[in-house]
Design a protein around this motif. Structure first.
Motif, PDB file in Angstrom:
ATOM      1  N   LEU A   1      42.653  29.199 159.703  1.00 38.16           N
ATOM      2  CA  LEU A   1      42.759  26.922 160.181  1.00 38.16           C
ATOM      3  C   LEU A   1      44.204  27.133 158.989  1.00 38.16           C
ATOM      4  CD1 LEU A   1      39.011  26.145 158.406  1.00 38.16           C
ATOM      5  CD2 LEU A   1      40.493  25.947 161.106  1.00 38.16           C
ATOM      6  N   ALA A   2      44.715  26.214 159.284  1.00 41.08           N
ATOM      7  CA  ALA A   2      46.146  26.057 158.120  1.00 41.08           C
ATOM      8  C   ALA A   2      47.018  24.723 158.901  1.00 41.08           C
ATOM      9  CB  ALA A   2      46.809  27.528 158.134  1.00 41.08           C
ATOM     10  N   TRP A   3      47.513  23.423 157.881  1.00 41.86           N
ATOM     11  CA  TRP A   3      47.794  22.944 158.263  1.00 41.86           C
ATOM     12  C   TRP A   3      49.463  22.703 158.284  1.00 41.86           C
ATOM     13  CZ3 TRP A   3      45.142  18.717 159.362  1.00 41.86           C
ATOM     14  CH2 TRP A   3      46.211  16.951 159.396  1.00 41.86           C
ATOM     15  N   GLU A   4      49.936  23.393 157.477  1.00 42.49           N
ATOM     16  CA  GLU A   4      51.535  23.808 158.190  1.00 42.49           C
ATOM     17  C   GLU A   4      51.636  24.646 159.757  1.00 42.49           C
ATOM     18  OE1 GLU A   4      53.683  21.905 157.924  1.00 42.49           O
ATOM     19  OE2 GLU A   4      52.537  20.095 156.643  1.00 42.49           O
ATOM     20  N   SER A   5      51.115  24.977 160.549  1.00 43.09           N
ATOM     21  CA  SER A   5      51.711  25.975 161.218  1.00 43.09           C
ATOM     22  C   SER A   5      50.855  26.165 162.409  1.00 43.09           C
ATOM     23  CB  SER A   5      50.900  27.696 160.630  1.00 43.09           C
ATOM     24  OG  SER A   5      49.619  27.876 161.236  1.00 43.09           O
ATOM     25  N   SER A   6      51.060  27.083 163.772  1.00 43.61           N
ATOM     26  CA  SER A   6      50.435  26.557 164.963  1.00 43.61           C
ATOM     27  C   SER A   6      48.405  26.991 164.897  1.00 43.61           C
ATOM     28  CB  SER A   6      50.708  27.761 165.934  1.00 43.61           C
ATOM     29  OG  SER A   6      50.210  28.823 165.379  1.00 43.61           O
TER      30      SER A   6
ATOM     31  N   HIS B   1      49.932  18.369 167.752  1.00 47.08           N
ATOM     32  CA  HIS B   1      50.870  17.793 169.473  1.00 47.08           C
ATOM     33  C   HIS B   1      51.946  17.461 169.502  1.00 47.08           C
ATOM     34  CE1 HIS B   1      47.256  17.597 172.337  1.00 47.08           C
ATOM     35  NE2 HIS B   1      47.183  19.094 171.857  1.00 47.08           N
ATOM     36  N   SER B   2      52.849  16.230 168.697  1.00 54.31           N
ATOM     37  CA  SER B   2      54.033  16.778 167.771  1.00 54.31           C
ATOM     38  C   SER B   2      55.009  17.353 167.909  1.00 54.31           C
ATOM     39  CB  SER B   2      53.691  14.933 166.834  1.00 54.31           C
ATOM     40  OG  SER B   2      55.033  14.562 166.763  1.00 54.31           O
ATOM     41  N   LYS B   3      54.183  18.888 166.537  1.00 52.99           N
ATOM     42  CA  LYS B   3      55.162  19.449 166.700  1.00 52.99           C
ATOM     43  C   LYS B   3      55.325  20.040 167.315  1.00 52.99           C
ATOM     44  CE  LYS B   3      53.015  19.529 161.904  1.00 52.99           C
ATOM     45  NZ  LYS B   3      52.632  20.041 160.921  1.00 52.99           N
ATOM     46  N   MET B   4      54.773  21.012 168.464  1.00 55.76           N
ATOM     47  CA  MET B   4      54.656  21.667 169.345  1.00 55.76           C
ATOM     48  C   MET B   4      55.896  20.602 170.763  1.00 55.76           C
ATOM     49  SD  MET B   4      54.021  24.080 168.589  1.00 55.76           S
ATOM     50  CE  MET B   4      52.947  24.834 167.039  1.00 55.76           C
TER      51      MET B   4
ATOM     52  N   VAL C   1      42.246  23.172 163.027  1.00 56.85           N
ATOM     53  CA  VAL C   1      41.597  22.201 162.346  1.00 56.85           C
ATOM     54  C   VAL C   1      40.325  20.670 162.668  1.00 56.85           C
ATOM     55  CG1 VAL C   1      41.582  19.804 160.744  1.00 56.85           C
ATOM     56  CG2 VAL C   1      43.169  21.966 160.188  1.00 56.85           C
ATOM     57  N   HIS C   2      40.890  20.689 164.164  1.00 55.81           N
ATOM     58  CA  HIS C   2      40.770  19.557 164.833  1.00 55.81           C
ATOM     59  C   HIS C   2      39.006  19.804 165.218  1.00 55.81           C
ATOM     60  CE1 HIS C   2      40.182  16.282 168.103  1.00 55.81           C
ATOM     61  NE2 HIS C   2      39.702  17.455 168.864  1.00 55.81           N
ATOM     62  N   PRO C   3      39.202  21.258 165.343  1.00 56.43           N
ATOM     63  CA  PRO C   3      36.499  21.654 166.091  1.00 56.43           C
ATOM     64  C   PRO C   3      36.218  21.127 165.229  1.00 56.43           C
ATOM     65  CG  PRO C   3      38.199  22.837 167.274  1.00 56.43           C
ATOM     66  CD  PRO C   3      39.336  22.203 166.439  1.00 56.43           C
TER      67      PRO C   3
END
Length: 140
Positions: free
Chosen positions: A43-48, A110-113, A53-55
């Motif tokens: 898990l990480a917030w600022e990466s792919s 989704h926005s970042k990707m 985190v979602h599931p």
């Protein structure tokens, strides 16, 4: 169930069912965490890994904590109404916040990707469930 001396009787098998539900719920959370850690990179917030985190948040919030909030009135039958309402409300609030973090994680990812949002039946059903859950919380 018959009230005796101001106390509400509890079905004899209820503690076993509650214990089983807690064991199964914690197992689902642990298996989801292990799956994300061992097979999806963690898990990480600022990466792919932000998507992961979602599931985990959805399982903790919408499955485990929401289920526990529903059990409060059965498990704590002999506590004051005020105490059970506060615990019930707190569990629902925590469930809502954690599920909201899961939603923010997936939309932000989704926005970042540059991925489209709401492109699958899963996403539409999930959003509908979250909206109905939130609307129910506002009504109570």
């Amino acid at each position: 169930m018959e009230a005796t001396g101001g106390l509400v009787s509890t079905p004899k098998a209820l503690p076993y069912f509650v214990a089983l539900s807690q064991i199964l719920g914690l197992t689902v959370v642990a298996v989801t965490g292990a799956w994300l850690g061992l097979y999806r990179g963690g898990l990480a917030w600022e990466s792919s890994l932000q998507f992961n985190v979602h599931p985990l948040c959805m399982v903790i919030g919408m499955v485990f904590l929401q289920g526990d909030a529903l059990l409060v009135y059965r498990v704590f039958r002999n506590e004051t109404k005020r105490t059970t309402k506060i615990l019930h409300g707190l569990l629902h609030i925590f469930a809502l916040i954690i599920a909201l973090v899961g939603l923010v994680a997936v939309f932000d990812y989704h926005s970042k990707m540059n991925y489209a949002d709401l492109y699958s039946l899963h996403s539409w059903c999930g959003l509908l469930i979250f909206i109905l859950y939130f609307a129910q919380e506002e009504v109570q």
